[in-house]
Design a protein around this motif. Structure first.
Motif, short mmCIF file in Angstrom:
data_model
loop_
_atom_site.label_atom_id
_atom_site.label_comp_id
_atom_site.label_asym_id
_atom_site.label_seq_id
_atom_site.Cartn_x
_atom_site.Cartn_y
_atom_site.Cartn_z
N PHE A 21 -12.62 18.32 -11.93
CA PHE A 21 -12.15 17.89 -10.61
C PHE A 21 -13.17 18.16 -9.51
CE2 PHE A 21 -8.12 17.64 -12.81
CZ PHE A 21 -7.56 16.49 -12.25
N SER A 22 -14.15 19.02 -9.75
CA SER A 22 -15.23 19.17 -8.77
C SER A 22 -16.05 17.90 -8.67
CB SER A 22 -16.14 20.35 -9.16
OG SER A 22 -16.94 20.05 -10.29
N LEU A 23 -16.09 17.11 -9.75
CA LEU A 23 -16.76 15.81 -9.73
C LEU A 23 -15.87 14.75 -9.09
CD1 LEU A 23 -19.08 13.89 -10.55
CD2 LEU A 23 -17.97 13.68 -12.78
N SER A 24 -14.61 14.75 -9.45
CA SER A 24 -13.70 13.71 -8.97
C SER A 24 -13.35 13.86 -7.50
CB SER A 24 -12.41 13.74 -9.80
OG SER A 24 -11.45 12.87 -9.28
N LEU A 25 -13.12 15.10 -7.02
CA LEU A 25 -12.59 15.32 -5.68
C LEU A 25 -13.65 15.51 -4.60
CD1 LEU A 25 -9.66 17.76 -6.56
CD2 LEU A 25 -9.56 15.28 -6.28
N SER A 26 -14.90 15.59 -4.96
CA SER A 26 -15.95 15.91 -3.98
C SER A 26 -16.64 14.67 -3.42
CB SER A 26 -17.00 16.82 -4.63
OG SER A 26 -17.62 16.17 -5.72
N VAL A 27 -16.11 13.47 -3.69
CA VAL A 27 -16.81 12.24 -3.34
C VAL A 27 -17.07 12.12 -1.84
CG1 VAL A 27 -14.61 10.99 -3.31
CG2 VAL A 27 -16.74 9.72 -3.53
N PHE A 28 -16.10 12.49 -0.99
CA PHE A 28 -16.30 12.35 0.45
C PHE A 28 -17.32 13.36 0.96
CE2 PHE A 28 -15.26 13.37 4.88
CZ PHE A 28 -15.38 12.11 5.45
N ALA A 29 -17.25 14.60 0.46
CA ALA A 29 -18.23 15.62 0.87
C ALA A 29 -19.64 15.20 0.48
CB ALA A 29 -17.88 16.97 0.24
N VAL A 30 -19.79 14.55 -0.67
CA VAL A 30 -21.10 14.06 -1.11
C VAL A 30 -21.64 13.05 -0.10
CG1 VAL A 30 -22.23 12.59 -2.83
CG2 VAL A 30 -20.81 14.52 -3.57
N LEU A 31 -20.80 12.12 0.33
CA LEU A 31 -21.23 11.10 1.28
C LEU A 31 -21.46 11.70 2.67
CD1 LEU A 31 -18.77 8.23 0.28
CD2 LEU A 31 -21.20 8.39 -0.28
N LEU A 32 -20.58 12.61 3.08
CA LEU A 32 -20.67 13.21 4.41
C LEU A 32 -21.97 13.99 4.60
CD1 LEU A 32 -19.24 13.80 7.14
CD2 LEU A 32 -18.24 15.82 6.04
N PHE A 33 -22.33 14.78 3.60
CA PHE A 33 -23.52 15.62 3.70
C PHE A 33 -24.75 15.01 3.05
CE2 PHE A 33 -19.89 18.62 3.79
CZ PHE A 33 -20.10 19.14 5.06
N GLY A 270 -7.64 8.93 -6.79
CA GLY A 270 -6.92 9.44 -5.63
C GLY A 270 -7.55 9.00 -4.32
N ILE A 271 -6.77 8.96 -3.25
CA ILE A 271 -7.29 8.56 -1.94
C ILE A 271 -7.34 9.70 -0.93
CG2 ILE A 271 -6.55 6.17 -2.26
CD1 ILE A 271 -4.18 6.79 -0.39
N ILE A 272 -6.63 10.82 -1.22
CA ILE A 272 -6.59 11.92 -0.26
C ILE A 272 -7.98 12.51 -0.04
CG2 ILE A 272 -6.20 13.82 -1.88
CD1 ILE A 272 -4.42 13.31 1.47
N LYS A 273 -8.86 12.37 -1.03
CA LYS A 273 -10.21 12.94 -0.95
C LYS A 273 -11.14 12.09 -0.09
CE LYS A 273 -11.32 10.52 -5.22
NZ LYS A 273 -11.47 10.64 -6.67
N LEU A 274 -10.68 10.91 0.34
CA LEU A 274 -11.54 9.98 1.06
C LEU A 274 -11.52 10.26 2.56
CD1 LEU A 274 -10.67 6.70 -0.87
CD2 LEU A 274 -12.54 8.30 -1.29
N GLY A 275 -11.66 11.52 2.94
CA GLY A 275 -11.75 11.89 4.34
C GLY A 275 -10.46 12.38 4.96
N PHE A 276 -9.33 12.24 4.27
CA PHE A 276 -8.06 12.71 4.83
C PHE A 276 -7.98 14.24 4.81
CE2 PHE A 276 -7.19 8.43 3.25
CZ PHE A 276 -6.61 7.86 4.38
N LEU A 277 -8.51 14.84 3.77
CA LEU A 277 -8.63 16.29 3.68
C LEU A 277 -10.10 16.63 3.45
CD1 LEU A 277 -5.61 17.59 1.53
CD2 LEU A 277 -6.14 18.15 3.89
N SER A 278 -10.67 17.44 4.33
CA SER A 278 -12.07 17.80 4.19
C SER A 278 -12.27 18.74 3.01
CB SER A 278 -12.58 18.47 5.47
OG SER A 278 -11.84 19.64 5.75
N GLU A 279 -13.23 18.42 2.17
CA GLU A 279 -13.59 19.26 1.03
C GLU A 279 -12.36 19.67 0.21
OE1 GLU A 279 -16.51 22.27 1.81
OE2 GLU A 279 -17.29 21.22 3.56
N VAL A 280 -11.63 18.65 -0.24
CA VAL A 280 -10.39 18.89 -0.98
C VAL A 280 -10.65 19.63 -2.29
CG1 VAL A 280 -10.48 16.67 -2.15
CG2 VAL A 280 -8.28 17.76 -1.80
N HIS A 281 -11.89 19.61 -2.78
CA HIS A 281 -12.21 20.28 -4.04
C HIS A 281 -12.24 21.80 -3.91
CE1 HIS A 281 -15.88 19.58 -1.80
NE2 HIS A 281 -16.51 20.47 -2.51
#
Length: 386
Positions: A21-33, A270-281
């Motif tokens: 899940f560190s791979l699946s849920l970190s997608v937004f943080a990867v793009l943000l940083f 999932g869509i919650i990881k797409l910026g709705f919750l920061s660093e959901v992982h």
């Protein structure tokens, strides 16, 4: 005797779930940083690999000799590290919300409080086994015995809750201290006194902090309508909070849980990881798992944690050595309370505390500290009659 293989493999499975899940849920943080696609996955995988080795290596040691040195080594070294963080130059310390919580080392940052918790539990186990017994004592005699621990805990409250602005860790340590004192032989009377004092201390910490009051109001505003149905009308009106700030994080966390339904949206969907919750992982990893793996996935995670905690408490109950018994009990309390506080927080049962989920949340310090704790329990399991 051999170490408890069931405990070892359960811990390993939980960490593997965390890596996935560190791979699946970190997608937004990867793009943000602007990190590489596998930034968090590679780091979590590396830490878990090292952690499993550390857990296995510690389990091979002799608990009659090694436990003392590891326990007190963690206690004193991390206490010094937490005290020194506030005199170290800014280049050596990472801040979060104005609080210094991580020491920068070559290639990674270290959170001393994660390792200090293990040392603190050992210190209590070692000391309680010598100071507290089941013999009948007057309330004054018990107060004299426990007063030095109260002073030590006040210092810890200052270092963690005040300087690091991390009340959640203090709640976990305080509850663990109270339970260990009771099982060490403290009477129910002193147990009640300690609990009352602890509630008083935490209340003072909350009411003297504007951001904690705002967080409490935000949480209460989201649950008051339901809670007030069980209260008398006059009490309900007195406790009603109008125009409370919306609990943004919890709202999206609940949406993720609801969206996952029974089977989930599927790994990576999932869509919650797409910026709705920061660093959901990190702290909201359970919400991310609930959305992508559904109730079925969360149920499996809860069963794994339940089995893990059961094995730890079984080892504690079967240990004839009082230090081993109390230490195992304390580690079981640390893990179970951390899991409960996090899961209750993301589901709005209690206010959010920022406590990581052991083994699952992204973060090297908590993974390594959890592995060290389990390694020490595995050491003890070789002396337990299980």
């Amino acid at each position: 005797m051999q170490a408890d293989k069931s405990l070892f493999f359960t811990s390993t499975i939980l960490m593997i779930v965390g890596v996935v899940f560190s791979l699946s849920l970190s997608v937004f943080a990867v793009l943000l940083f602007n990190y590489t696609e596998y930034h968090f996955f590679i780091r979590q995988f590396g830490v878990v690999f090292v952690g499993i080795f550390v857990m296995w290596a510690i389990s091979l040691l002799n608990p009659d000799k090694a436990l003392f040195w590891i326990g007190f080594g963690l206690f004193f070294s991390c206490f010094i590290a937490m005290s020194a963080m506030y005199v170290l130059p800014a280049s050596m310390v990472t801040e979060a919300g104005g609080a210094r919580r991580w020491i920068r080392l070559p290639g990674f940052s270290l959170a001393p409080v994660e390792f200090f918790k293990i040392g603190f539990v050992y210190f209590l186990a070692w000391s309680f086994s010598r100071k507290i017994d089941d013999s009948k004592k007057t309330i004054l005699a018990e107060v004299k015995i426990l007063f030095p621990y109260f002073i030590v805990f006040i210092i810890i409250v200052y270092l963690i809750a005040v300087l690091q602005n991390d009340l959640g860790q203090v709640v976990v340590l305080g509850a663990t201290l109270i339970c260990m004192a009771y099982f060490a032989g403290a009477s129910l009377r002193i147990f009640s006194i300690i609990l009352t004092i602890a509630i008083g201390v935490f209340t003072v910490i909350i009411v003297t902090s504007d951001h904690r009051i705002a967080r409490l109001k935000s949480w209460w505003g989201s649950v008051q309508d339901f809670m007030m149905t069980f209260m008398p009308e006059t009490m309900a009106q007195a406790l009603r909070v109008d125009n409370a700030p919306e609990p943004y994080q919890v709202m999206h966390s609940l949406n993720a849980i609801r969206h996952g339904e029974f089977w989930g949206e599927g790994l990576g969907a999932g869509i919650i990881k797409l910026g709705f919750l920061s660093e959901v992982h990190t702290d909201f990893v359970l919400a991310g798992i609930a959305e992508e793996a559904g109730f079925a996935g969360i149920f499996c995670v809860v069963m794994l944690f339940s089995w893990l905690i059961y094995r730890i408490f079984l080892i504690s109950s079967r240990s004839e050595n009082k230090v081993f018994h109390l230490f195992s009990l304390g580690i079981g309390m640390l893990i179970s309370l951390s899991f409960i506080i996090n899961s209750y927080g993301i589901s709005s049962i209690i206010p959010i505390k920022g406590i990581a989920v052991p083994f699952l949340s992204y973060g090297g310090s908590q993974i390594l500290a959890s592995c060290m704790a389990i390694g020490m329990i595995l050491m003890i399991s070789k002396r337990a009659n299980i």
